[in-house]
Design a protein around this motif. Structure first.
Motif, PDB file in Angstrom:
ATOM      1  N   THR A  31     -43.806 -13.756  60.963  1.00 30.03           N
ATOM      2  CA  THR A  31     -42.624 -13.172  60.471  1.00 30.03           C
ATOM      3  C   THR A  31     -42.156 -13.293  59.091  1.00 30.03           C
ATOM      4  O   THR A  31     -41.239 -12.835  58.303  1.00 30.03           O
ATOM      5  CB  THR A  31     -41.412 -14.027  61.308  1.00 30.03           C
ATOM      6  OG1 THR A  31     -41.518 -15.361  61.062  1.00 30.03           O
ATOM      7  CG2 THR A  31     -41.543 -14.007  62.604  1.00 30.03           C
ATOM      8  N   ARG A  62     -35.862  -7.646  58.752  1.00 29.13           N
ATOM      9  CA  ARG A  62     -34.436  -8.095  58.716  1.00 29.13           C
ATOM     10  C   ARG A  62     -33.689  -7.883  57.170  1.00 29.13           C
ATOM     11  O   ARG A  62     -34.454  -7.917  56.216  1.00 29.13           O
ATOM     12  CB  ARG A  62     -34.262  -9.271  59.034  1.00 29.13           C
ATOM     13  CG  ARG A  62     -34.682  -9.842  60.320  1.00 29.13           C
ATOM     14  CD  ARG A  62     -34.536 -11.282  60.685  1.00 29.13           C
ATOM     15  NE  ARG A  62     -35.171 -11.844  61.726  1.00 29.13           N
ATOM     16  CZ  ARG A  62     -35.703 -12.985  61.773  1.00 29.13           C
ATOM     17  NH1 ARG A  62     -35.407 -13.999  61.016  1.00 29.13           N
ATOM     18  NH2 ARG A  62     -36.337 -13.503  62.703  1.00 29.13           N
ATOM     19  N   ASP A  73     -38.982  -9.126  62.485  1.00 26.15           N
ATOM     20  CA  ASP A  73     -39.038  -9.309  63.955  1.00 26.15           C
ATOM     21  C   ASP A  73     -39.954  -8.266  64.323  1.00 26.15           C
ATOM     22  O   ASP A  73     -40.119  -7.241  64.050  1.00 26.15           O
ATOM     23  CB  ASP A  73     -37.653  -8.681  64.627  1.00 26.15           C
ATOM     24  CG  ASP A  73     -36.508  -9.782  64.033  1.00 26.15           C
ATOM     25  OD1 ASP A  73     -36.619 -10.910  63.830  1.00 26.15           O
ATOM     26  OD2 ASP A  73     -35.336  -9.233  63.595  1.00 26.15           O
TER      27      ASP A  73
END
Length: 113
Positions: A31, A62, A73
């Motif tokens: 991530t 994000r 994500d």
């Protein structure tokens, strides 16, 4: 007594790259913004290799927040190029040319690599 403080380096030139500015270290977290397994980006989307080296990840970025920075994500995991292409098309609405360089099926890394 010797000073073993490492908070401020004496030679600050090693913190910068030759032209690009600050050096960023690759991160092992899937991530992370600077994930080492990233293959390519297309806007707010990217394709990466999972940290275990067994499949491709399709991810969306994000929004960036001042405190935490950008994070990614995972929208799907694929071991076939056709599956990844369908996933990309479902989210972006079109094909992207960067997928052309990928093999038909994910090639798992050997344990020795």
């Amino acid at each position: 007594m010797a000073d073993f403080s490492y908070s401020t380096p004496r030679n600050k030139s090693h913190n910068k790259g030759p032209v690009t500015g600050p050096i960023t270290r690759a991160d092992h977290r899937e991530t992370a913004e600077n994930y080492s397994g990233e293959l390519f980006r297309h806007g707010v989307y990217r394709v990466a290799v999972c940290r275990d080296g067994i499949q491709w990840l399709f991810q969306r970025q994000r929004p960036q927040f001042p405190a935490g920075g950008a994070a990614w994500d995972t929208l799907g995991y694929c071991v076939s190029k056709s599956g990844l292409t369908r996933l990309v098309r479902a989210h972006i609405g079109c094909n992207i040319t960067e997928l052309d360089v990928l093999s038909a099926h994910f090639q798992r890394r050997c344990c020795d690599e």
